[in-house]
Write a protein that holds these residues in place. Structure first.
Motif, mmCIF file in Angstrom:
data_model
loop_
_atom_site.group_PDB
_atom_site.id
_atom_site.type_symbol
_atom_site.label_atom_id
_atom_site.label_comp_id
_atom_site.label_asym_id
_atom_site.label_seq_id
_atom_site.Cartn_x
_atom_site.Cartn_y
_atom_site.Cartn_z
ATOM 1 N N GLU A 274 11.615 17.125 4.536
ATOM 2 C CA GLU A 274 10.591 16.037 4.591
ATOM 3 C C GLU A 274 10.981 14.855 3.885
ATOM 4 N N ILE A 275 10.561 13.809 4.671
ATOM 5 C CA ILE A 275 11.269 12.312 3.736
ATOM 6 C C ILE A 275 10.110 11.761 2.870
ATOM 7 N N MET A 276 10.689 11.700 1.983
ATOM 8 C CA MET A 276 9.393 11.009 0.669
ATOM 9 C C MET A 276 8.771 9.953 1.432
ATOM 10 N N PRO A 277 7.223 9.441 0.336
ATOM 11 C CA PRO A 277 6.901 8.604 0.881
ATOM 12 C C PRO A 277 6.768 7.049 0.664
ATOM 13 N N ASP A 278 6.782 6.105 1.004
ATOM 14 C CA ASP A 278 7.714 4.837 1.022
ATOM 15 C C ASP A 278 6.425 4.343 0.087
ATOM 16 N N ARG A 279 7.497 4.552 -0.352
ATOM 17 C CA ARG A 279 6.929 3.201 -1.867
ATOM 18 C C ARG A 279 6.150 1.551 -2.223
ATOM 19 N N ILE A 280 7.159 1.514 -1.276
ATOM 20 C CA ILE A 280 6.611 -0.060 -1.176
ATOM 21 C C ILE A 280 5.691 -0.159 0.334
ATOM 22 N N GLU A 281 5.705 0.374 1.311
ATOM 23 C CA GLU A 281 4.227 0.726 1.929
ATOM 24 C C GLU A 281 3.137 0.399 1.646
ATOM 25 N N ALA A 282 3.343 1.999 0.380
ATOM 26 C CA ALA A 282 2.119 1.665 -0.657
ATOM 27 C C ALA A 282 1.364 0.960 -1.312
ATOM 28 N N GLY A 283 2.719 0.120 -2.158
ATOM 29 C CA GLY A 283 2.163 -0.685 -2.727
ATOM 30 C C GLY A 283 2.068 -2.481 -2.362
ATOM 31 N N THR A 284 2.312 -1.854 -0.921
ATOM 32 C CA THR A 284 1.309 -3.145 -0.347
ATOM 33 C C THR A 284 0.277 -2.723 0.323
ATOM 34 N N TYR A 285 0.258 -1.956 0.476
ATOM 35 C CA TYR A 285 -1.754 -1.568 0.852
ATOM 36 C C TYR A 285 -2.254 -2.123 -0.350
ATOM 37 N N LEU A 286 -1.740 -1.219 -1.696
ATOM 38 C CA LEU A 286 -2.749 -1.944 -2.859
ATOM 39 C C LEU A 286 -2.856 -3.228 -3.110
ATOM 40 N N LEU A 287 -1.650 -3.931 -3.123
ATOM 41 C CA LEU A 287 -2.122 -5.470 -3.190
ATOM 42 C C LEU A 287 -3.151 -6.219 -1.991
ATOM 43 N N ALA A 288 -3.383 -5.241 -0.963
ATOM 44 C CA ALA A 288 -3.820 -5.876 0.457
ATOM 45 C C ALA A 288 -5.183 -5.551 -0.884
ATOM 46 N N ALA A 289 -5.523 -4.737 -1.107
ATOM 47 C CA ALA A 289 -6.767 -4.491 -1.878
ATOM 48 C C ALA A 289 -7.270 -5.337 -2.747
ATOM 49 N N ALA A 290 -6.204 -5.537 -3.627
ATOM 50 C CA ALA A 290 -6.320 -6.376 -4.690
ATOM 51 C C ALA A 290 -6.758 -8.394 -4.146
ATOM 52 N N ILE A 291 -6.132 -8.671 -3.111
ATOM 53 C CA ILE A 291 -5.878 -9.635 -2.471
ATOM 54 C C ILE A 291 -6.912 -10.444 -1.467
ATOM 55 N N THR A 292 -7.707 -8.553 -0.479
ATOM 56 C CA THR A 292 -9.320 -9.186 -0.165
ATOM 57 C C THR A 292 -10.144 -9.297 -1.162
#
Ligand code: EPU
Length: 421
Positions: free
Chosen positions: A228-246
């Motif tokens: 099973e492929i590991m989670p995408d850390r860059i995708e995760a970080g992008t959504y966290l940055l979306a929380a921050a910017i909005t």
């Protein structure tokens, strides 16, 4: 052609499930070439780069089976072609990872030179030097690297600079080489650790992945496994940055917070509240965005793959900061587009100086590469009015179902046919 249309100004709230990692899945798909047996991968993201890799593997004569959504079976029993053509390599540079496994197994590979790309020159001489150290002869013919060897042999090789896919390529090459290979000054990204783990489960012997020195004992054959492929850390970080910017509150579910530690530290400095468990990360905004300098570096430093998205956040910062790009020479293509949305950014050499503004305003902008596209999405989510992002095919290389995931968090975002370009 399609475009993304965003009506900005909504705080994102809720949970988002993180997909399997693109940059882990790609080397693993190429590692399937190391075995004649069937490999099964779960949590494979539906992305354009994955599709490109499938196309390349099919061309080599590999059998593929999309067994169920997110599950992919790959069987490289016979390899009938040894060419990675220009048409595929130019759309996805990671295609060069075909080189290591093909050389290891077949002693022959013809791979188009990737040429420049939107984020810089990105040469691959380290991959080639490493293969030469293992006994390969390399020639350049008509834009193609022609690599040949009877059988690769173990070598002691030191990289001149830190390279992720270079490290991955040589780990794969060494796994079927005769004897022991020592790789020094390796990259230490989590995706490399995952590749080593999978090769070891296939019966290989890779030690030290995650440190700068990796020792590989070559084997005569490797077996098929399921993984099973590991989670995408860059995708995760992008959504966290979306929380921050909005100025919202978003939890990334099914991710590994330690893989984004440098980003979380920076978000904390920027005034965000960060909460983590073993598999979840939550970012909560109190409305303020403090301007904080950042310098990108190889892992475990602040990832270059977050630089563009972080710049969108800093565009709304409370003062001024410097963002320095240390990994790629020309990864500021998003700057001019952010400026069109009202950001105050000036680039000098490798550093962008960002003067925070109170508001961004919606505009027509063009995506230039994958992470630049993500930065424009984030800016659009926070901007006043409507943002239209053109050339979104870049986005589809690396973000699975992004409109759906952002909509679930409350964004007003949709994809439309683009008549403008
Ligand atoms: N470099 C050389 N010579 C080489 C190899 C690299 O000069 O032989 C230079 C590059 O030009 C660059 C630096 O070294 O300036 C680092 O490049 P690296 O080889 O580490 O990058 P990569 O392996 O091509 C991977 C990711 C990128 C990510 C970088 C850096 C994959 C498939 N790609 O690229 O991901 O930005 O590492 O972390 O793993 C993305 O997902 O958007 C993406 C671009």
């Amino acid at each position: 052609m399609q475009k993304i249309v965003i009506r900005g100004g909504r705080a994102l709230k809720g949970s988002v499930e993180i997909s399997g990692s693109k940059n882990a899945a790609l080397p693993l798909m190429f590692a399937s070439l190391l075995s004649r047996d069937e490999m099964t991968f779960h949590r494979v993201p539906v992305l354009r780069d994955i599709r490109t890799t499938k196309q390349l593997l099919l061309q080599l004569g590999v059998q593929l089976d999309d067994f169920a959504p997110g599950t992919l079976r790959i069987k490289a029993r016979d390899i009938i072609d040894h060419t990675a053509p220009y048409e595929l390599v130019k759309t996805m540079r990671a295609s060069v990872m075909v080189l290591g496994p093909l050389m290891a197994r077949e002693g022959r590979a013809d791979v188009s030179l990737p040429g420049g790309c939107a984020i810089g020159a990105r040469p691959i001489e380290q991959h080639l030097k490493g293969l030469e150290a293992m006994g390969a002869t390399i020639e350049l013919q008509n834009g193609y690297i022609q690599a040949r060897a009877d059988r690769l042999k173990g070598a002691d090789f030191s990289f001149d600079l830190t390279t992720v896919t270079g490290t991955e390529n040589l780990i794969m090459a060494a796994s079927l080489a005769r004897g022991t290979t020592v790789l020094r000054k390796c990259a230490i990204e989590p995706e490399i650790v995952e590749l080593a783990h999978v090769i070891n489960r296939m019966g290989g012997s890779v030690h030290g992945a995650g440190t700068t020195t990796i020792v590989i004992d070559g084997k005569d054959r490797l077996e098929g496994i399921a993984h099973e492929i590991m989670p995408d850390r860059i995708e995760a970080g992008t959504y966290l940055l979306a929380a921050a910017i909005t100025r919202g509150d978003v939890t990334a579910v099914g991710c590994n917070p330690s893989h984004v530690a440098a980003l979380l530290e920076k978000l904390d400095e920027a005034g965000l509240r960060v909460e983590t468990t073993a598999t979840e990360t939550r970012v909560i905004s109190n409305g303020n965005i403090k301007s904080r300098d950042v310098v990108t570096d190889p892992y475990p430093g602040f990832a270059t793959d977050f630089q563009a998205q972080y710049m969108a956040l800093m565009a709304l910062g409370d003062s001024r900061c410097d963002i320095t790009e240390n990994v790629f020479e020309n990864r500021f293509m998003h700057v001019q587009e952010l400026v069109r949305m009202g950001a105050g950014i000036r680039v000098s050499g490798r550093t962008a100086r960002v003067e925070g503004v109170k508001k961004l305003s919606g505009a027509h902008v063009q995506a230039t590469d994958l992470r630049a596209s993500a930065s424009l999405i984030l800016a659009g989510l926070a901007a006043n009015g409507v943002t239209e992002i053109h050339r979104v095919y870049h986005l589809d290389r690396g973000y699975e179902r992004i409109e759906e995931k952002l909509s679930k968090l409350g964004a007003d975002i949709r994809r439309e046919k683009d008549d403008m370009l």
